[in-house]
Scaffold this motif. Structure first.
Motif, PDB file in Angstrom:
ATOM      1  N   ALA A 170       0.837  -1.205   0.000  1.00 50.97           N
ATOM      2  CA  ALA A 170       0.000   0.000   0.000  1.00 50.97           C
ATOM      3  C   ALA A 170       0.869   1.251   0.000  1.00 50.97           C
ATOM      4  O   ALA A 170       0.582   2.228  -0.711  1.00 50.97           O
ATOM      5  N   ARG A 171       1.923   1.223   0.815  1.00 52.01           N
ATOM      6  CA  ARG A 171       2.819   2.386   0.830  1.00 52.01           C
ATOM      7  C   ARG A 171       3.499   2.560  -0.522  1.00 52.01           C
ATOM      8  O   ARG A 171       3.619   3.688  -1.032  1.00 52.01           O
ATOM      9  N   ARG A 172       3.942   1.428  -1.103  1.00 54.81           N
ATOM     10  CA  ARG A 172       4.575   1.512  -2.408  1.00 54.81           C
ATOM     11  C   ARG A 172       3.584   1.982  -3.467  1.00 54.81           C
ATOM     12  O   ARG A 172       3.926   2.791  -4.349  1.00 54.81           O
ATOM     13  N   SER A 173       2.347   1.482  -3.394  1.00 61.31           N
ATOM     14  CA  SER A 173       1.320   1.911  -4.344  1.00 61.31           C
ATOM     15  C   SER A 173       1.039   3.391  -4.217  1.00 61.31           C
ATOM     16  O   SER A 173       0.831   4.091  -5.220  1.00 61.31           O
ATOM     17  N   GLU A 174       1.022   3.871  -2.981  1.00 61.61           N
ATOM     18  CA  GLU A 174       0.792   5.309  -2.784  1.00 61.61           C
ATOM     19  C   GLU A 174       1.913   6.120  -3.412  1.00 61.61           C
ATOM     20  O   GLU A 174       1.668   7.145  -4.073  1.00 61.61           O
ATOM     21  N   ASP A 175       3.155   5.656  -3.225  1.00 59.12           N
ATOM     22  CA  ASP A 175       4.280   6.370  -3.832  1.00 59.12           C
ATOM     23  C   ASP A 175       4.184   6.343  -5.359  1.00 59.12           C
ATOM     24  O   ASP A 175       4.412   7.359  -6.031  1.00 59.12           O
ATOM     25  N   ILE A 176       3.840   5.150  -5.915  1.00 61.36           N
ATOM     26  CA  ILE A 176       3.735   5.037  -7.375  1.00 61.36           C
ATOM     27  C   ILE A 176       2.600   5.907  -7.904  1.00 61.36           C
ATOM     28  O   ILE A 176       2.740   6.591  -8.932  1.00 61.36           O
ATOM     29  N   ARG A 177       1.445   5.913  -7.201  1.00 64.69           N
ATOM     30  CA  ARG A 177       0.324   6.725  -7.655  1.00 64.69           C
ATOM     31  C   ARG A 177       0.670   8.217  -7.616  1.00 64.69           C
ATOM     32  O   ARG A 177       0.322   8.974  -8.526  1.00 64.69           O
ATOM     33  N   ARG A 178       1.365   8.602  -6.562  1.00 68.24           N
ATOM     34  CA  ARG A 178       1.761  10.017  -6.479  1.00 68.24           C
ATOM     35  C   ARG A 178       2.710  10.363  -7.628  1.00 68.24           C
ATOM     36  O   ARG A 178       2.580  11.426  -8.262  1.00 68.24           O
ATOM     37  N   HIS A 179       3.645   9.422  -7.907  1.00 63.28           N
ATOM     38  CA  HIS A 179       4.571   9.665  -9.009  1.00 63.28           C
ATOM     39  C   HIS A 179       3.837   9.674 -10.346  1.00 63.28           C
ATOM     40  O   HIS A 179       4.129  10.506 -11.220  1.00 63.28           O
ATOM     41  N   GLU A 180       2.863   8.770 -10.513  1.00 66.67           N
ATOM     42  CA  GLU A 180       2.085   8.742 -11.757  1.00 66.67           C
ATOM     43  C   GLU A 180       1.318  10.038 -11.954  1.00 66.67           C
ATOM     44  O   GLU A 180       1.214  10.549 -13.076  1.00 66.67           O
ATOM     45  N   GLU A 181       0.747  10.546 -10.878  1.00 62.42           N
ATOM     46  CA  GLU A 181       0.014  11.810 -11.000  1.00 62.42           C
ATOM     47  C   GLU A 181       0.948  12.941 -11.423  1.00 62.42           C
ATOM     48  O   GLU A 181       0.580  13.777 -12.252  1.00 62.42           O
ATOM     49  N   GLU A 182       2.155  12.934 -10.853  1.00 61.40           N
ATOM     50  CA  GLU A 182       3.106  13.976 -11.245  1.00 61.40           C
ATOM     51  C   GLU A 182       3.501  13.819 -12.708  1.00 61.40           C
ATOM     52  O   GLU A 182       3.545  14.806 -13.456  1.00 61.40           O
ATOM     53  N   VAL A 183       3.771  12.544 -13.119  1.00 56.67           N
ATOM     54  CA  VAL A 183       4.146  12.307 -14.522  1.00 56.67           C
ATOM     55  C   VAL A 183       2.993  12.646 -15.461  1.00 56.67           C
ATOM     56  O   VAL A 183       3.189  13.267 -16.511  1.00 56.67           O
ATOM     57  N   THR A 184       1.754  12.266 -15.054  1.00 50.53           N
ATOM     58  CA  THR A 184       0.586  12.574 -15.894  1.00 50.53           C
ATOM     59  C   THR A 184       0.407  14.074 -16.049  1.00 50.53           C
ATOM     60  O   THR A 184       0.112  14.564 -17.157  1.00 50.53           O
ATOM     61  N   ALA A 185       0.565  14.791 -14.958  1.00 51.18           N
ATOM     62  CA  ALA A 185       0.433  16.247 -15.037  1.00 51.18           C
ATOM     63  C   ALA A 185       1.483  16.830 -15.974  1.00 51.18           C
ATOM     64  O   ALA A 185       1.186  17.716 -16.792  1.00 51.18           O
ATOM     65  N   ARG A 186       2.720  16.308 -15.872  1.00 51.25           N
ATOM     66  CA  ARG A 186       3.772  16.809 -16.755  1.00 51.25           C
ATOM     67  C   ARG A 186       3.491  16.446 -18.207  1.00 51.25           C
ATOM     68  O   ARG A 186       3.698  17.275 -19.116  1.00 51.25           O
ATOM     69  N   LEU A 187       2.996  15.199 -18.429  1.00 46.15           N
ATOM     70  CA  LEU A 187       2.677  14.799 -19.805  1.00 46.15           C
ATOM     71  C   LEU A 187       1.535  15.629 -20.379  1.00 46.15           C
ATOM     72  O   LEU A 187       1.552  16.003 -21.557  1.00 46.15           O
ATOM     73  N   GLN A 188       0.524  15.894 -19.536  1.00 41.14           N
ATOM     74  CA  GLN A 188      -0.574  16.734 -20.008  1.00 41.14           C
ATOM     75  C   GLN A 188      -0.080  18.130 -20.364  1.00 41.14           C
ATOM     76  O   GLN A 188      -0.503  18.726 -21.366  1.00 41.14           O
ATOM     77  N   ALA A 189       0.814  18.633 -19.530  1.00 36.79           N
ATOM     78  CA  ALA A 189       1.369  19.956 -19.824  1.00 36.79           C
ATOM     79  C   ALA A 189       2.171  19.924 -21.125  1.00 36.79           C
ATOM     80  O   ALA A 189       2.052  20.820 -21.970  1.00 36.79           O
ATOM     81  N   LEU A 190       2.983  18.852 -21.292  1.00 31.60           N
ATOM     82  CA  LEU A 190       3.753  18.726 -22.527  1.00 31.60           C
ATOM     83  C   LEU A 190       2.830  18.569 -23.733  1.00 31.60           C
ATOM     84  O   LEU A 190       3.103  19.139 -24.805  1.00 31.60           O
ATOM     85  N   ASP A 191       1.738  17.786 -23.569  1.00 31.78           N
ATOM     86  CA  ASP A 191       0.810  17.602 -24.675  1.00 31.78           C
ATOM     87  C   ASP A 191       0.132  18.914 -25.046  1.00 31.78           C
ATOM     88  O   ASP A 191      -0.063  19.211 -26.227  1.00 31.78           O
ATOM     89  N   THR A 192      -0.205  19.698 -24.023  1.00 36.19           N
ATOM     90  CA  THR A 192      -0.801  21.004 -24.298  1.00 36.19           C
ATOM     91  C   THR A 192       0.172  21.904 -25.040  1.00 36.19           C
ATOM     92  O   THR A 192      -0.183  22.580 -26.020  1.00 36.19           O
ATOM     93  N   VAL A 193       1.439  21.873 -24.568  1.00 38.41           N
ATOM     94  CA  VAL A 193       2.462  22.687 -25.247  1.00 38.41           C
ATOM     95  C   VAL A 193       2.650  22.207 -26.677  1.00 38.41           C
ATOM     96  O   VAL A 193       2.756  23.015 -27.614  1.00 38.41           O
TER      97      VAL A 193
END
Length: 566
Positions: free
Chosen positions: A248-271
């Motif tokens: 669960a702790r590892r999943s939380e870390d991965i989900r947090r990292h995925e959200e950060e990566v998704t936000a960055r990818l969305q920003a890159l896609d918008t750019v």
């Protein structure tokens, strides 16, 4: 809460209790069965055989007496046959009686045999007397007394055996009742013990396991801070709870990292989208200027330009058109991604849209040596955006011609099927590898065999075509066999109101343009010229095949499959 040890220990304890109950029940049942079996053995192995032997001796002597008396009264010597036969059987019956009597009934058997022997001695005296004589009568009376004494001894033994038999039967019946009671009580005890042990063991296992499973469900549903209790239950379950918490702790870390990566990818896609849109708009202006100057140069005095210069102008014009089409596709894709690509749907005849596209692509197909087979069964009233449907037809027909080699064939069929207008475009071209067909409608997708053969294209045509068909509440399907061909099937909802208002579809594209050409046909012609230029640059051919028109028949059955990406 107290810890329960290991799962193995709990299960061993539960099984030990169950085994003890089962073994105890089995021992008790076995003891009862052994006692019962002993009584049955006495009854069947001692009493009943002795009863049969006693009855046999009585029957033998009765037969002998009956035969002897009959002889003495009648003088018929044939009656003595029964007597002699009984006398020969008596020796065996007497010995069997003595053998089976045992110590408990030995005395009674001996008395009975002695009295029987006395009667046999008297019987021999009677046999020697003359029949029907007074001496024979007196001898028979003495024999009757002796036989009665034998019968009395026989009855005493019979009654004693019957009493013993009844006593043994009573014991067996009582033991059977006791056995049933003991088995019932032990069965209930074993069942109750098993249930109690199962319930206690199950609770000690399932409660902590249920808590771990509940934690997993909460983690799966996105509850980041859900944790299992690692202090309850057996050792294995506590270890499992700790592992679940770690996951669960590892999943939380991965989900947090995925959200950060998704936000960055969305920003890159918008750019990226903004960049593509900006670059496309910026390219439009110089392209328009280049096109204008090209037209001025080509419209100049023929003597001012040499033939090599005109060929160079043709190359410039062809590549300008290609770049302008690419810009238009990118702008369209940008609108699709931003959600701003809609369709202005009005009543139109889909058959006329198809026919207009075929008129434009026909010369290109003829020059490339590709035969066109047509089967249009109109009218096909639909509600659609004419310009967008023109674009779909242009993409599909251009692909079919471009990817079909010389002497190949492209078949176009259109008809009404129920509440749908169906278009089928089938070719005999290079086809698409099966492993790549799932990505056909992706952006910038191009099949590997098309890339290897250096056939030009942007990979945007089918992506845009599917968006247009989806906006028209339709469907587009693809099926292809590599090196055999590709078929595209487009289905659009038919306009059911067309039968009531047929005038809405009359002359929908038959407008008169005085002093200028039809703009839609001009757009088609430009796209066809682009396709022709692409084909010439990829695989020039000197041969030309005339367009073949297949007259529609009632039995025509179009093949439903699908096409290929540009």
């Amino acid at each position: 809460m107290r810890r329960e040890g290991t799962v193995g220990r709990l299960l061993n304890r539960a099984f030990a209790v169950l085994v003890a109950l089962v073994v105890g029940s089995g021992i008790a049942e076995l003891a009862v069965v052994l006692v019962e079996n002993r009584g049955v053995q006495q009854l069947t192995g001692e009493v009943q055989p002795l009863q049969l032997a006693n009855a046999e001796v009585r029957a033998v002597l009765s037969d002998a007496q009956r035969g002897l008396r009959g002889y003495l009264l009648t003088g018929d010597e044939r009656m003595l046959d029964t007597y002699y036969r009984a006398r020969s059987e008596y020796a065996v019956a007497g010995d069997e009686l003595r053998r089976l009597s045992g110590r408990q009934h030995a005395l009674s058997a001996a008395v009975q045999v002695a009295r029987a022997d006395g009667w046999w001695a008297s019987a021999e005296d009677q046999r020697l007397e003359p029949p029907r004589s007074a001496a024979a009568i007196r001898s028979a009376e003495r024999g009757s007394t002796l036989f009665q004494d034998f019968a009395t001894a026989n009855d005493e033994l019979r009654l004693a055996l019957e009493a013993r038999s009844n006593d043994l039967r009573g014991q067996v019946g009582a033991l059977q009742g006791i056995a049933i009671g003991v088995v019932s009580v032990l069965t209930l005890a074993v069942t109750a013990g098993a249930l109690l042990t199962a319930v206690r063991t199950t609770r000690r296992l399932t409660r902590p396991l249920g808590a771990v499973v509940e934690t997993l469900d909460r983690v799966r549903e996105g509850e980041r801070h859900a944790r299992a209790d690692p202090t309850t239950g057996p050792t294995e379950i506590r270890t499992l709870a700790e592992a679940v918490n770690a996951v669960a702790r590892r999943s939380e870390d991965i989900r947090r990292h995925e959200e950060e990566v998704t936000a960055r990818l969305q920003a890159l896609d918008t750019v990226k989208t903004d960049f593509m849109s900006t670059v496309s708009h910026e390219l439009r202006t110089p392209l328009t200027s280049i096109s204008g100057y090209l037209e001025l140069l080509r419209d100049s005095d023929p003597d001012e330009l040499s033939e090599p210069q005109r060929r160079m102008l043709d190359v410039i014009s062809r590549n300008t058109r290609r770049l302008r089409d690419l810009v238009e596709d990118i702008l369209t894709l940008s609108k699709i991604e931003s959600g701003g690509y809609g369709s202005d749907r009005t009543p139109l005849d889909f058959a006329k849209v198809i026919d207009r596209a075929l008129v434009t692509i026909g010369p290109v197909a003829a020059k490339n040596g590709v035969a066109l087979h047509l089967d249009l069964r109109g009218p096909l009233p639909v509600r659609g955006d004419g310009a967008q449907l023109d674009r779909v037809l242009d993409n599909l027909l251009t692909n079919a011609v471009k990817f079909t080699p010389a002497e190949g064939k492209v078949t176009v069929r259109a008809e009404r099927r129920g509440h749908q207008a169906v278009l089928v475009v089938a070719d005999t071209g290079m086809g698409i590898p099966a492993a790549e067909q799932q990505a056909l409608f992706g952006r910038f997708f191009r099949a590997t065999n098309a890339i290897k053969q250096a056939i030009p294209g942007t990979g945007l045509g089918l992506a845009i075509a599917r968006t247009i068909i989806d906006n028209h509440s339709g469907a587009i399907e693809v099926a292809s066999d590599e090196n055999s061909g590709t078929t595209v099937t487009v289905r659009l909802p038919a306009d059911l109101a067309a039968r009531e208002t047929p005038s809405a579809y009359e002359n929908d594209d038959a407008q008169e343009y005085e002093g200028e050409s039809d703009p839609i046909n001009a757009w088609h012609a430009e796209r066809a010229a682009h396709a022709q230029a692409d084909t010439e640059s990829a695989a020039p051919t000197e041969s030309a095949a005339p367009t073949e028109s297949a007259a529609p028949t009632e039995s025509a059955a179009p093949t439903e499959s699908a096409g290929r990406a540009e």
